[in-house]
Design a protein around this motif. Sequence first.
Motif, mmCIF file in Angstrom:
data_model
loop_
_atom_site.group_PDB
_atom_site.id
_atom_site.type_symbol
_atom_site.label_atom_id
_atom_site.label_comp_id
_atom_site.label_asym_id
_atom_site.label_seq_id
_atom_site.Cartn_x
_atom_site.Cartn_y
_atom_site.Cartn_z
ATOM 1 N N ARG A 1 0.945 -1.110 0.037
ATOM 2 C CA ARG A 1 0.039 -0.052 0.118
ATOM 3 C C ARG A 1 0.899 1.249 -0.179
ATOM 4 O O ARG A 1 0.539 2.054 -0.597
ATOM 5 C CB ARG A 1 -0.962 0.138 1.205
ATOM 6 C CG ARG A 1 -1.953 -0.824 1.138
ATOM 7 C CD ARG A 1 -3.244 -0.392 2.227
ATOM 8 N NE ARG A 1 -2.489 -0.384 3.391
ATOM 9 C CZ ARG A 1 -2.405 -1.208 4.332
ATOM 10 N NH1 ARG A 1 -2.935 -2.419 4.314
ATOM 11 N NH2 ARG A 1 -1.897 -0.930 5.350
ATOM 12 N N SER A 2 1.992 1.123 0.500
ATOM 13 C CA SER A 2 2.936 2.270 0.710
ATOM 14 C C SER A 2 3.690 2.644 -0.709
ATOM 15 O O SER A 2 4.485 3.463 -0.597
ATOM 16 C CB SER A 2 3.952 2.169 1.773
ATOM 17 O OG SER A 2 3.287 2.015 3.176
ATOM 18 N N GLY A 3 3.530 1.768 -1.531
ATOM 19 C CA GLY A 3 3.901 1.978 -2.775
ATOM 20 C C GLY A 3 5.759 1.356 -3.109
ATOM 21 O O GLY A 3 6.364 1.632 -3.745
ATOM 22 N N ILE A 4 5.992 0.385 -2.300
ATOM 23 C CA ILE A 4 7.212 -0.223 -2.177
ATOM 24 C C ILE A 4 7.306 -1.123 -3.171
ATOM 25 O O ILE A 4 6.539 -1.945 -3.630
ATOM 26 C CB ILE A 4 7.539 -0.757 -1.004
ATOM 27 C CG1 ILE A 4 7.590 -0.028 0.140
ATOM 28 C CG2 ILE A 4 8.947 -1.758 -0.886
ATOM 29 C CD1 ILE A 4 8.681 1.194 0.139
ATOM 30 N N ARG A 5 8.368 -0.756 -4.263
ATOM 31 C CA ARG A 5 8.400 -1.570 -5.281
ATOM 32 C C ARG A 5 9.657 -2.641 -5.208
ATOM 33 O O ARG A 5 9.740 -3.470 -6.159
ATOM 34 C CB ARG A 5 8.594 -0.863 -6.818
ATOM 35 C CG ARG A 5 7.361 0.056 -7.031
ATOM 36 C CD ARG A 5 7.567 0.858 -8.380
ATOM 37 N NE ARG A 5 8.348 0.299 -9.221
ATOM 38 C CZ ARG A 5 9.476 1.022 -9.666
ATOM 39 N NH1 ARG A 5 9.791 2.018 -9.133
ATOM 40 N NH2 ARG A 5 10.132 0.552 -10.534
ATOM 41 N N HIS A 6 10.559 -2.151 -4.364
ATOM 42 C CA HIS A 6 11.827 -3.038 -4.086
ATOM 43 C C HIS A 6 11.906 -3.333 -2.601
ATOM 44 O O HIS A 6 11.981 -2.077 -1.722
ATOM 45 C CB HIS A 6 13.112 -2.353 -4.554
ATOM 46 C CG HIS A 6 12.729 -2.071 -6.206
ATOM 47 N ND1 HIS A 6 12.910 -2.788 -6.968
ATOM 48 C CD2 HIS A 6 12.603 -0.893 -6.878
ATOM 49 C CE1 HIS A 6 12.788 -2.486 -8.356
ATOM 50 N NE2 HIS A 6 12.425 -1.145 -8.200
#
Length: 141
Positions: free
Chosen positions: A61-66
Amino acid sequence: PTLVDGDVVVMLKDLEAAWTNRDTSTLVLRTLPNGDWKRSAEWVIANAPYIHVDAMDLIVRSGIRHLIIDAPTVDRLEDQGVLASHHRFWQWPYEPRLDCTITELVYVPSSIPDGRYLVLFNVAPLHSDAAPSRPMLVSSE
């Protein structure tokens, strides 16, 4: 992490308490206790920490892609192949996030302070669902 029925688990409350600046696309997760022993830990024998699915939902949800973590896997080592946190991270199979990565078994010494860094990913040119990498943290100051 929190001790839950003998397991060492990164719970939602643990992540919320420790993660103050969520304006980023990469999260480096260093579990405690953090010591040089992690470099040679026998994770197959030891009870390795893993990420609870609720905490993984916050990461997504926080937008972490890595996601970079010092544990051998984001899931419980003995989970009968469920891989719940892996599936949550990649939103598999319904809305796969194909531009995302998980890097496991990193070691970030305690001498490196928490904070914002640039991350350089050094990935071997293998065509596979997993490839060795050596991420480097570079001070953003």
